[in-house]
Design a protein around this motif. Structure first.
Motif, PDB file in Angstrom:
ATOM      1  N   ALA A  99       8.141  20.543  20.884  1.00  0.00           N
ATOM      2  CA  ALA A  99       7.771  19.602  21.207  1.00  0.00           C
ATOM      3  C   ALA A  99       8.061  18.127  19.935  1.00  0.00           C
ATOM      4  O   ALA A  99       7.905  19.046  18.962  1.00  0.00           O
ATOM      5  CB  ALA A  99       7.047  19.145  21.907  1.00  0.00           C
ATOM      6  N   GLN A 100       8.490  16.764  20.020  1.00  0.00           N
ATOM      7  CA  GLN A 100       8.554  15.905  19.358  1.00  0.00           C
ATOM      8  C   GLN A 100       7.110  14.520  19.469  1.00  0.00           C
ATOM      9  O   GLN A 100       7.199  14.241  20.242  1.00  0.00           O
ATOM     10  CB  GLN A 100       9.758  15.320  18.905  1.00  0.00           C
ATOM     11  CG  GLN A 100       9.889  14.373  18.403  1.00  0.00           C
ATOM     12  CD  GLN A 100      11.580  13.556  17.762  1.00  0.00           C
ATOM     13  OE1 GLN A 100      11.886  12.593  17.255  1.00  0.00           O
ATOM     14  NE2 GLN A 100      12.474  13.404  18.952  1.00  0.00           N
ATOM     15  N   ALA A 101       6.921  14.205  18.003  1.00  0.00           N
ATOM     16  CA  ALA A 101       6.036  12.612  18.124  1.00  0.00           C
ATOM     17  C   ALA A 101       6.885  12.370  17.211  1.00  0.00           C
ATOM     18  O   ALA A 101       6.850  12.084  15.963  1.00  0.00           O
ATOM     19  CB  ALA A 101       4.447  12.976  17.473  1.00  0.00           C
ATOM     20  N   PRO A 102       7.595  11.420  18.514  1.00  0.00           N
ATOM     21  CA  PRO A 102       8.567  10.465  17.157  1.00  0.00           C
ATOM     22  C   PRO A 102       8.127   9.241  16.386  1.00  0.00           C
ATOM     23  O   PRO A 102       7.171   9.278  16.069  1.00  0.00           O
ATOM     24  CB  PRO A 102       9.207  10.253  18.785  1.00  0.00           C
ATOM     25  CG  PRO A 102       7.988  10.054  19.589  1.00  0.00           C
ATOM     26  CD  PRO A 102       7.284  10.984  19.305  1.00  0.00           C
ATOM     27  N   ARG A 105       5.994   6.430  17.128  1.00  0.00           N
ATOM     28  CA  ARG A 105       4.891   6.810  18.418  1.00  0.00           C
ATOM     29  C   ARG A 105       5.307   6.487  19.614  1.00  0.00           C
ATOM     30  O   ARG A 105       4.911   7.239  20.516  1.00  0.00           O
ATOM     31  CB  ARG A 105       3.922   5.928  18.074  1.00  0.00           C
ATOM     32  CG  ARG A 105       2.503   6.295  16.883  1.00  0.00           C
ATOM     33  CD  ARG A 105       3.045   5.900  15.682  1.00  0.00           C
ATOM     34  NE  ARG A 105       2.353   4.662  15.377  1.00  0.00           N
ATOM     35  CZ  ARG A 105       2.764   4.014  14.105  1.00  0.00           C
ATOM     36  NH1 ARG A 105       3.073   4.310  12.979  1.00  0.00           N
ATOM     37  NH2 ARG A 105       1.969   2.869  13.932  1.00  0.00           N
ATOM     38  N   ARG A 106       5.916   5.335  19.933  1.00  0.00           N
ATOM     39  CA  ARG A 106       6.697   5.038  21.357  1.00  0.00           C
ATOM     40  C   ARG A 106       5.257   5.495  22.515  1.00  0.00           C
ATOM     41  O   ARG A 106       5.922   6.236  23.602  1.00  0.00           O
ATOM     42  CB  ARG A 106       7.867   6.264  21.472  1.00  0.00           C
ATOM     43  CG  ARG A 106       8.952   5.642  20.881  1.00  0.00           C
ATOM     44  CD  ARG A 106      10.189   5.907  20.987  1.00  0.00           C
ATOM     45  NE  ARG A 106      11.131   5.999  19.770  1.00  0.00           N
ATOM     46  CZ  ARG A 106      12.765   6.233  19.727  1.00  0.00           C
ATOM     47  NH1 ARG A 106      13.001   7.074  20.203  1.00  0.00           N
ATOM     48  NH2 ARG A 106      13.350   5.625  18.644  1.00  0.00           N
ATOM     49  N   LEU A 119       1.677  12.542  30.533  1.00  0.00           N
ATOM     50  CA  LEU A 119       2.761  12.441  30.619  1.00  0.00           C
ATOM     51  C   LEU A 119       3.560  14.052  29.134  1.00  0.00           C
ATOM     52  O   LEU A 119       5.001  14.370  29.633  1.00  0.00           O
ATOM     53  CB  LEU A 119       3.617  11.269  29.985  1.00  0.00           C
ATOM     54  CG  LEU A 119       3.615  10.388  30.835  1.00  0.00           C
ATOM     55  CD1 LEU A 119       3.663   8.459  30.060  1.00  0.00           C
ATOM     56  CD2 LEU A 119       4.361  10.646  32.474  1.00  0.00           C
ATOM     57  N   GLY A 120       2.876  14.127  28.519  1.00  0.00           N
ATOM     58  CA  GLY A 120       3.445  15.150  27.418  1.00  0.00           C
ATOM     59  C   GLY A 120       3.399  16.135  28.419  1.00  0.00           C
ATOM     60  O   GLY A 120       4.187  17.432  27.429  1.00  0.00           O
ATOM     61  N   ALA A 121       2.972  16.651  29.713  1.00  0.00           N
ATOM     62  CA  ALA A 121       3.245  17.931  30.715  1.00  0.00           C
ATOM     63  C   ALA A 121       4.157  17.627  31.213  1.00  0.00           C
ATOM     64  O   ALA A 121       4.493  18.521  31.825  1.00  0.00           O
ATOM     65  CB  ALA A 121       1.895  18.349  30.804  1.00  0.00           C
ATOM     66  N   PHE A 122       4.880  16.862  30.915  1.00  0.00           N
ATOM     67  CA  PHE A 122       6.019  16.554  32.073  1.00  0.00           C
ATOM     68  C   PHE A 122       6.859  17.606  32.753  1.00  0.00           C
ATOM     69  O   PHE A 122       7.789  18.169  33.686  1.00  0.00           O
ATOM     70  CB  PHE A 122       7.089  15.510  31.738  1.00  0.00           C
ATOM     71  CG  PHE A 122       7.998  15.513  30.749  1.00  0.00           C
ATOM     72  CD1 PHE A 122       9.324  15.353  31.122  1.00  0.00           C
ATOM     73  CD2 PHE A 122       8.020  15.738  29.824  1.00  0.00           C
ATOM     74  CE1 PHE A 122      10.763  16.461  30.663  1.00  0.00           C
ATOM     75  CE2 PHE A 122       8.895  15.687  28.744  1.00  0.00           C
ATOM     76  CZ  PHE A 122       9.938  16.030  29.447  1.00  0.00           C
ATOM     77  N   MET A 164      -2.303   9.241  16.834  1.00  0.00           N
ATOM     78  CA  MET A 164      -2.728   9.966  17.057  1.00  0.00           C
ATOM     79  C   MET A 164      -2.752  10.569  18.536  1.00  0.00           C
ATOM     80  O   MET A 164      -2.549  12.281  18.855  1.00  0.00           O
ATOM     81  CB  MET A 164      -4.644  10.482  16.777  1.00  0.00           C
ATOM     82  CG  MET A 164      -4.972  10.123  15.894  1.00  0.00           C
ATOM     83  SD  MET A 164      -6.962   9.559  15.580  1.00  0.00           S
ATOM     84  CE  MET A 164      -7.624   9.310  14.538  1.00  0.00           C
ATOM     85  N   CYS A 165      -2.295   9.531  19.668  1.00  0.00           N
ATOM     86  CA  CYS A 165      -1.705   9.680  20.526  1.00  0.00           C
ATOM     87  C   CYS A 165      -0.426  10.392  20.561  1.00  0.00           C
ATOM     88  O   CYS A 165      -0.506  11.100  21.518  1.00  0.00           O
ATOM     89  CB  CYS A 165      -1.787   8.577  21.909  1.00  0.00           C
ATOM     90  SG  CYS A 165      -2.052   8.645  22.710  1.00  0.00           S
ATOM     91  N   ALA A 166       0.427   9.944  19.964  1.00  0.00           N
ATOM     92  CA  ALA A 166       1.848  10.483  20.065  1.00  0.00           C
ATOM     93  C   ALA A 166       1.436  12.605  19.501  1.00  0.00           C
ATOM     94  O   ALA A 166       2.629  12.987  20.790  1.00  0.00           O
ATOM     95  CB  ALA A 166       2.393   9.980  18.855  1.00  0.00           C
TER      96      ALA A 166
END
Length: 260
Positions: A99-102, A105-106, A119-122, A164-166
């Motif tokens: 998994a990537q934190a781009p 942040r995006r 959404l990270g668990a999609f 942090m959220c990313a």
């Protein structure tokens, strides 16, 4: 734990350490007919933090995008957990455990922090309410600020809070390997230090990390090993602490900015 269990655990750990988690060999990649990466080879072991250094245009982000499946390699191999992943879709690579934190942040700026995290668990199959709630609680333990901001629109947060959220969003995929692209980009040093402290805890909890970073002082002070990219090629690699002592490395990569 019994003596037999301890011996078995020791053997399993030795076996896991005997093979890299991520192996990149002879990788070539780019954008259409424009080559960027040329013959890139490196590995990441299960217990490591590896930094990828380079100035603007060196190919750092192209490398991360290729590993993540956002770009397709034109030659070479990418092996993860003993299986080839080069050419797989980004969703399938997330399912495999990367998994990537781009860079940048995006965030989905019109969604709340909690919605961004979900959404990270999609790509996961175990998305029951209970499981996701427990995983989100883990994220909030690492990032208490996100708990405070959970109902806030992500686009209204500071750059550090968005970073942090990313990272939290990437962790919601339960990765076996976490990729972070340009952690320090646009952030104050004190915020970067806070993020590194949290990442140290995340790594200690069992998550290997690849940190793409232009600021050598940040990356080498955090990583176990590092590789340096210049114009799409690996020009140096080795122990991070030893590389930090090299004046040419630090002087060349103290700036911050976007990677290619």
């Amino acid at each position: 734990m019994t003596k037999t269990q301890a011996e078995t655990q020791s053997v399993n750990e030795a076996v896991n350490r005997a093979a890299p988690l991520l192996q990149v060999e002879g990788l070539h990649s780019g954008y259409g007919a424009i080559p960027v990466l040329r013959d890139i080879s490196f590995s990441v072991w299960p217990d490591e933090i590896v930094a990828i250094l380079g100035s603007n245009g060196s190919g750092k982000t192209t490398l991360i995008r290729t590993i993540s499946g956002l770009l397709q390699p034109t030659a070479g191999t990418i092996t993860f957990a003993g299986k080839p992943i080069g050419g797989l879709s980004p969703a399938e690579i997330v399912r495999r455990g990367i998994a990537q934190a781009p860079e940048g942040r995006r965030m989905f700026s019109g969604l709340t922090v909690e919605e961004n995290l979900r959404l990270g668990a999609f790509a996961r199959t175990d998305r029951s309410t209970t499981v996701l709630r427990d995983d989100m609680e883990m994220i909030f333990e690492f990032f208490p600020r996100l708990r405070e901001r959970r109902r806030q629109l992500a686009g209204t947060m500071s750059g550090g809070e968005q970073q942090m959220c990313a990272i939290g969003r990437a962790l919601m995929a339960r990765p076996k390997l976490l990729l972070i692209d340009e952690l320090s980009l646009g952030l104050a040093p004190i915020i970067v230090e806070t993020l590194l402290d949290i990442l140290t805890r995340i790594h200690a909890a069992g998550t290997p990390i690849v940190l793409v970073e232009q600021d050598a002082a940040v990356a080498l002070g955090f990583a176990d090993r590092a590789i340096v990219l210049e114009t799409g090629r690996v020009t140096q690699s080795g122990n991070a602490e030893e590389m930090l002592a090299k004046d040419d490395i630090v002087e060349s990569y103290l700036g911050k900015g976007e990677g290619a």
